[in-house]
Write a protein that holds these residues in place. Structure first.
Motif, mmCIF file in Angstrom:
data_model
loop_
_atom_site.group_PDB
_atom_site.id
_atom_site.type_symbol
_atom_site.label_atom_id
_atom_site.label_comp_id
_atom_site.label_asym_id
_atom_site.label_seq_id
_atom_site.Cartn_x
_atom_site.Cartn_y
_atom_site.Cartn_z
ATOM 1 N N ALA A 9 -115.786 -8.833 44.628
ATOM 2 C CA ALA A 9 -114.559 -8.865 45.429
ATOM 3 C C ALA A 9 -114.862 -8.562 46.894
ATOM 4 O O ALA A 9 -114.320 -9.212 47.797
ATOM 5 C CB ALA A 9 -113.546 -7.857 44.881
ATOM 6 N N GLY A 10 -115.747 -7.609 47.134
ATOM 7 C CA GLY A 10 -116.142 -7.272 48.500
ATOM 8 C C GLY A 10 -116.873 -8.411 49.172
ATOM 9 O O GLY A 10 -116.664 -8.686 50.361
ATOM 10 N N VAL A 11 -117.718 -9.107 48.418
ATOM 11 C CA VAL A 11 -118.431 -10.270 48.976
ATOM 12 C C VAL A 11 -117.427 -11.357 49.353
ATOM 13 O O VAL A 11 -117.525 -11.963 50.432
ATOM 14 C CB VAL A 11 -119.489 -10.800 47.983
ATOM 15 N N PHE A 12 -116.438 -11.590 48.489
ATOM 16 C CA PHE A 12 -115.422 -12.597 48.811
ATOM 17 C C PHE A 12 -114.560 -12.152 49.987
ATOM 18 O O PHE A 12 -114.010 -12.985 50.704
ATOM 19 C CB PHE A 12 -114.574 -12.947 47.587
ATOM 20 N N GLU A 13 -114.434 -10.858 50.215
ATOM 21 C CA GLU A 13 -113.732 -10.389 51.412
ATOM 22 C C GLU A 13 -114.481 -10.826 52.667
ATOM 23 O O GLU A 13 -113.879 -11.260 53.644
ATOM 24 C CB GLU A 13 -113.561 -8.872 51.394
ATOM 25 N N VAL A 14 -115.793 -10.722 52.621
ATOM 26 C CA VAL A 14 -116.606 -11.187 53.755
ATOM 27 C C VAL A 14 -116.439 -12.693 53.940
ATOM 28 O O VAL A 14 -116.303 -13.186 55.066
ATOM 29 C CB VAL A 14 -118.095 -10.823 53.553
ATOM 30 N N VAL A 15 -116.422 -13.431 52.830
ATOM 31 C CA VAL A 15 -116.258 -14.888 52.900
ATOM 32 C C VAL A 15 -114.933 -15.237 53.559
ATOM 33 O O VAL A 15 -114.875 -16.066 54.470
ATOM 34 C CB VAL A 15 -116.364 -15.526 51.492
ATOM 35 N N PRO A 31 -111.887 -24.540 56.739
ATOM 36 C CA PRO A 31 -112.015 -23.075 56.804
ATOM 37 C C PRO A 31 -110.737 -22.355 56.345
ATOM 38 O O PRO A 31 -110.807 -21.282 55.746
ATOM 39 C CB PRO A 31 -112.307 -22.798 58.278
ATOM 40 N N THR A 32 -109.584 -22.965 56.580
ATOM 41 C CA THR A 32 -108.329 -22.384 56.112
ATOM 42 C C THR A 32 -108.268 -22.389 54.591
ATOM 43 O O THR A 32 -107.887 -21.397 53.966
ATOM 44 C CB THR A 32 -107.125 -23.148 56.702
ATOM 45 N N VAL A 33 -108.673 -23.505 53.975
ATOM 46 C CA VAL A 33 -108.698 -23.599 52.515
ATOM 47 C C VAL A 33 -109.660 -22.565 51.937
ATOM 48 O O VAL A 33 -109.330 -21.866 50.967
ATOM 49 C CB VAL A 33 -109.071 -25.032 52.062
ATOM 50 N N VAL A 34 -110.852 -22.450 52.512
ATOM 51 C CA VAL A 34 -111.831 -21.459 52.046
ATOM 52 C C VAL A 34 -111.249 -20.052 52.169
ATOM 53 O O VAL A 34 -111.401 -19.227 51.256
ATOM 54 C CB VAL A 34 -113.162 -21.591 52.818
ATOM 55 N N THR A 35 -110.566 -19.771 53.269
ATOM 56 C CA THR A 35 -109.939 -18.459 53.457
ATOM 57 C C THR A 35 -108.961 -18.162 52.330
ATOM 58 O O THR A 35 -109.014 -17.087 51.715
ATOM 59 C CB THR A 35 -109.202 -18.395 54.810
ATOM 60 N N VAL A 39 -109.649 -15.290 49.573
ATOM 61 C CA VAL A 39 -108.787 -14.102 49.574
ATOM 62 C C VAL A 39 -108.116 -13.938 48.210
ATOM 63 O O VAL A 39 -107.949 -12.808 47.722
ATOM 64 C CB VAL A 39 -107.758 -14.129 50.733
ATOM 65 N N THR A 40 -107.780 -15.042 47.570
ATOM 66 C CA THR A 40 -107.190 -14.971 46.233
ATOM 67 C C THR A 40 -108.189 -14.395 45.226
ATOM 68 O O THR A 40 -107.851 -13.506 44.430
ATOM 69 C CB THR A 40 -106.722 -16.364 45.778
ATOM 70 N N ILE A 41 -109.424 -14.871 45.275
ATOM 71 C CA ILE A 41 -110.463 -14.349 44.381
ATOM 72 C C ILE A 41 -110.732 -12.878 44.677
ATOM 73 O O ILE A 41 -110.823 -12.049 43.765
ATOM 74 C CB ILE A 41 -111.753 -15.186 44.498
ATOM 75 N N SER A 42 -110.841 -12.541 45.960
ATOM 76 C CA SER A 42 -111.137 -11.168 46.358
ATOM 77 C C SER A 42 -110.062 -10.200 45.865
ATOM 78 O O SER A 42 -110.367 -9.172 45.251
ATOM 79 C CB SER A 42 -111.270 -11.089 47.881
ATOM 80 N N PHE A 43 -108.800 -10.535 46.104
ATOM 81 C CA PHE A 43 -107.715 -9.656 45.673
ATOM 82 C C PHE A 43 -107.632 -9.598 44.148
ATOM 83 O O PHE A 43 -107.371 -8.543 43.572
ATOM 84 C CB PHE A 43 -106.371 -10.109 46.249
ATOM 85 N N GLY A 44 -107.852 -10.735 43.495
ATOM 86 C CA GLY A 44 -107.810 -10.754 42.033
ATOM 87 C C GLY A 44 -108.866 -9.855 41.420
ATOM 88 O O GLY A 44 -108.583 -9.101 40.473
#
Length: 105
Positions: A9-15, A31-35, A39-44
């Protein structure tokens, strides 16, 4: 398993933070789509890890990984300054994360 989820989750926060910077205020599509995906994966994953880990520990580790990772991404990708004071600050955050992990059962 919760710790692995939290680290990912922390790694996806960096992403998502890096992609958000590259999105130029959400004016660039990919880049908006990746964001949004990151962020959805990170929060999940953060949510899932909080089923087991204490709130304070999970949130501190998640934000710490994000902070240090974004700091490193800024240096590597955007040419941001790597002054001694900033490096020491990042190392102190990492030390805090290690202490937080070791203090959690």
């Amino acid at each position: 398993m919760a710790w692995i989820a939290l680290i990912v989750a922390g790694v996806f926060e960096v992403v998502w933070a890096t992609a958000m910077k590259q999105s130029e205020g959400f004016t660039r599509l990919w880049p908006t789509v990746v964001t949004l995906v990151a962020v959805t994966i990170s929060f999940g994953l953060l949510l899932w890890s909080m089923r087991t880990l204490p709130l304070g520990t999970a949130y501190a580790v998640w934000t710490g990984i994000g902070a240090v990772g974004a700091f490193l991404a800024g240096i590597a990708l955007f040419g941001e300054a790597a002054s001694p004071a900033r490096i020491i600050a990042a190392l102190l955050i990492l030390a805090g994360l290690v202490i937080m992990k070791s203090a959690t059962a």
